[in-house]
Design a protein around this motif. Structure first.
Motif, PDB file in Angstrom:
ATOM      1  N   ASN A  12       0.681  -1.293  -0.112  1.00 37.33           N
ATOM      2  CA  ASN A  12       0.132  -0.187   0.101  1.00 37.33           C
ATOM      3  C   ASN A  12       0.856   1.308  -0.049  1.00 37.33           C
ATOM      4  O   ASN A  12       0.570   2.247  -0.702  1.00 37.33           O
ATOM      5  CB  ASN A  12      -1.016   0.095   1.226  1.00 37.33           C
ATOM      6  CG  ASN A  12      -1.961  -0.688   1.213  1.00 37.33           C
ATOM      7  OD1 ASN A  12      -2.269  -1.535   0.075  1.00 37.33           O
ATOM      8  ND2 ASN A  12      -3.034  -0.770   2.101  1.00 37.33           N
ATOM      9  N   VAL A  13       1.861   1.215   0.878  1.00 38.58           N
ATOM     10  CA  VAL A  13       2.827   2.487   0.794  1.00 38.58           C
ATOM     11  C   VAL A  13       3.560   2.626  -0.183  1.00 38.58           C
ATOM     12  O   VAL A  13       3.490   3.784  -0.906  1.00 38.58           O
ATOM     13  CB  VAL A  13       3.738   2.188   2.044  1.00 38.58           C
ATOM     14  CG1 VAL A  13       4.865   3.180   2.058  1.00 38.58           C
ATOM     15  CG2 VAL A  13       3.088   2.212   3.492  1.00 38.58           C
ATOM     16  N   LEU A  14       4.068   1.680  -0.999  1.00 39.13           N
ATOM     17  CA  LEU A  14       4.668   1.694  -2.390  1.00 39.13           C
ATOM     18  C   LEU A  14       3.792   2.178  -3.406  1.00 39.13           C
ATOM     19  O   LEU A  14       3.945   3.107  -4.186  1.00 39.13           O
ATOM     20  CB  LEU A  14       5.348   0.330  -2.654  1.00 39.13           C
ATOM     21  CG  LEU A  14       6.402  -0.211  -1.651  1.00 39.13           C
ATOM     22  CD1 LEU A  14       7.261  -1.000  -2.422  1.00 39.13           C
ATOM     23  CD2 LEU A  14       7.490   1.273  -1.405  1.00 39.13           C
ATOM     24  N   VAL A  15       2.637   1.523  -3.375  1.00 48.09           N
ATOM     25  CA  VAL A  15       1.494   2.010  -4.544  1.00 48.09           C
ATOM     26  C   VAL A  15       1.189   3.711  -4.331  1.00 48.09           C
ATOM     27  O   VAL A  15       1.110   4.316  -5.404  1.00 48.09           O
ATOM     28  CB  VAL A  15      -0.054   1.295  -4.465  1.00 48.09           C
ATOM     29  CG1 VAL A  15      -0.917   2.082  -4.966  1.00 48.09           C
ATOM     30  CG2 VAL A  15       0.286  -0.109  -4.795  1.00 48.09           C
ATOM     31  N   LEU A  16       0.974   4.303  -3.089  1.00 48.87           N
ATOM     32  CA  LEU A  16       0.892   5.680  -2.776  1.00 48.87           C
ATOM     33  C   LEU A  16       2.109   6.372  -3.018  1.00 48.87           C
ATOM     34  O   LEU A  16       1.976   7.458  -3.892  1.00 48.87           O
ATOM     35  CB  LEU A  16       0.479   5.739  -1.269  1.00 48.87           C
ATOM     36  CG  LEU A  16      -0.917   5.278  -0.805  1.00 48.87           C
ATOM     37  CD1 LEU A  16      -1.143   5.413   0.746  1.00 48.87           C
ATOM     38  CD2 LEU A  16      -1.990   5.766  -1.549  1.00 48.87           C
ATOM     39  N   ARG A  17       3.184   5.855  -2.805  1.00 48.85           N
ATOM     40  CA  ARG A  17       4.345   6.473  -3.312  1.00 48.85           C
ATOM     41  C   ARG A  17       4.503   6.702  -5.010  1.00 48.85           C
ATOM     42  O   ARG A  17       4.841   7.916  -5.372  1.00 48.85           O
ATOM     43  CB  ARG A  17       5.749   5.800  -2.875  1.00 48.85           C
ATOM     44  CG  ARG A  17       7.049   6.482  -3.244  1.00 48.85           C
ATOM     45  CD  ARG A  17       8.071   5.396  -3.260  1.00 48.85           C
ATOM     46  NE  ARG A  17       8.147   4.231  -4.193  1.00 48.85           N
ATOM     47  CZ  ARG A  17       8.974   3.482  -4.331  1.00 48.85           C
ATOM     48  NH1 ARG A  17      10.028   3.173  -3.290  1.00 48.85           N
ATOM     49  NH2 ARG A  17       8.960   2.597  -5.231  1.00 48.85           N
TER      50      ARG A  17
END
Length: 287
Positions: free
Chosen positions: A24-29
Motif C-alpha cells: 500500500n505504501v509503495l502504491v501511494l508513493r
C-alpha cells in the motif's frame, strides 16, 4: 487486519490499516510520483497484476484513492489521490526523511548530503525523468502556479527557508536569503536566456510573500507546505525548527517537463547559481 477493540478509537491503529501494508505504501508513493495508470504502477513497483489489483481496490474502498476513466474502448482507469490520500503525502515524506537519516544515514541532522549516499543517488536519478503534470503550488503573487513554466526551460531551486533562526547548527541550512538575492541579481540574465525561474520551500505562502515583498524578489516563490512537490519528486528533506524542509537543490527542466540537470548537494551557492544559468541557457537554445 484484526484489531483489538481498544484500537477502534486509536488514530495510529486506524492509519496502520492503510499504511501498515508494505505494498500500500509503495502504491501511494508511486501515485504521488505521477504513475497513476495500472501498467505504470506494475512496472515501477514490480508487483504481480493480481496483487496490485487487490491493493488498488482496497485503497479505493478505504477512500484514499479514486478511479478516473481515461479511455472508453477498452475501458481503462487511472488511480488518483483523494483529499484523504493527499493528506498522506506529509506522512510519506516523513517516512522517507526518517529512513534517510536513521536507516540509510548515521542519524545526524543535515541540510545537505554526502556524494555516494542514498539521497545523492536518488536526487541525481531525477535527471531524465519527467515532472508530473498538474503539479501546481501556491505562489507569492496569490495565484497557483505549475512548478514548470509552460513557456520553456525552467530552473527550479529548493531551499530550507528564509528568516529562520535555527535551534542548532545544521550543516547546509544557512544561506537561503543569499541564494534568493543571487538569483534575483541574475534574474535579468535568466530572462535574456529565455529561462523561467522558480524558488520553492515548505514555508507557508504568507511567509514567502512577506519575504518576497521585503526583498523585491522578481520571480515566483512556490509554497510546498503540503509537500506535494517533495513527494512527487522524492526530494531530500530534513526536519528543522518545527517543520520538514527541503534540502538545497537545483533542477533544470526543459519545455517537455523532463529534468535535464540536477545540482545537489549545493555547497557553493554563488557557483551553483551561475552553473544553473549556464546549463539552463544551453538547454533553452537546444529546445
Amino acid at each position: 487486519m484484526r484489531m483489538h477493540n481498544a484500537d477502534e478509537t486509536c488514530g495510529i491503529a486506524q492509519a496502520a490499516v492503510v499504511l501498515g501494508d508494505w505494498w500500500n505504501v509503495l502504491v501511494l508513493r508511486e501515485i504521488a510520483r505521477g504513475h497513476v495508470r495500472f501498467d505504470a504502477l506494475a512496472t515501477e513497483i514490480g508487483l504481480s497484476r493480481k496483487v496490485l489489483t487487490e491493493r488498488l481496490g482496497r485503497l479505493v474502498a478505504l477512500g484514499v484513492l479514486r478511479r478516473g476513466l481515461y479511455q472508453r474502448r477498452p475501458v481503462r482507469y487511472e488511480y488518483l489521490l483523494t483529499h484523504a490520500g493527499q493528506a498522506l503525502l506529509p506522512v510519506l515524506v516523513a517516512m522517507q526523511d526518517w529512513g534517510d537519516r536513521w536507516v540509510l544515514g548515521d542519524g545526524s541532522p543535515a541540510a545537505t548530503a554526502a556524494e555516494g549516499g542514498a539521497e545523492h543517488a536518488r536526487a541525481h536519478a531525477l535527471a531524465g525523468t519527467r515532472v508530473p503534470d498538474g503539479l501546481v503550488l501556491p505562489a507569492t503573487d496569490g495565484t497557483d502556479r505549475d512548478v514548470v513554466s509552460p513557456e520553456g526551460t525552467t530552473v527550479l531551486f529548493a531551499y530550507p527557508g528564509t528568516g529562520v533562526e535555527w535551534d542548532e547548527p545544521i550543516p547546509g541550512a544557512a544561506g537561503c536569503v543569499l541564494e534568493n538575492r543571487l538569483f534575483g541579481d541574475a534574474w535579468p540574465r535568466f530572462q535574456e536566456a529565455g529561462v523561467e525561474l522558480r524558488g520553492t520551500s515548505t514555508q507557508l505562502p504568507r511567509e514567502q510573500a512577506e519575504f518576497a515583498r521585503a526583498e523585491s524578489v522578481p520571480y515566483p516563490l512556490l509554497s510546498d507546505a503540503r509537500q506535494q512537490l517533495a513527494a512527487a519528486l522524492r526530494l531530500p528533506t530534513f526536519h528543522g525548527v518545527g517543520r520538514p524542509r527541503h534540502k538545497r537543490l537545483i533542477l533544470v527542466i526543459d519545455a517537455q517537463r523532463t529534468v535535464r540537470h540536477v545540482l545537489f548537494p549545493v555547497l557553493d551557492i554563488p557557483q551553483a547559481v551561475e552553473r544553473s544559468l549556464s546549463l539552463a541557457a544551453a538547454c533553452a537554445r537546444t529546445s
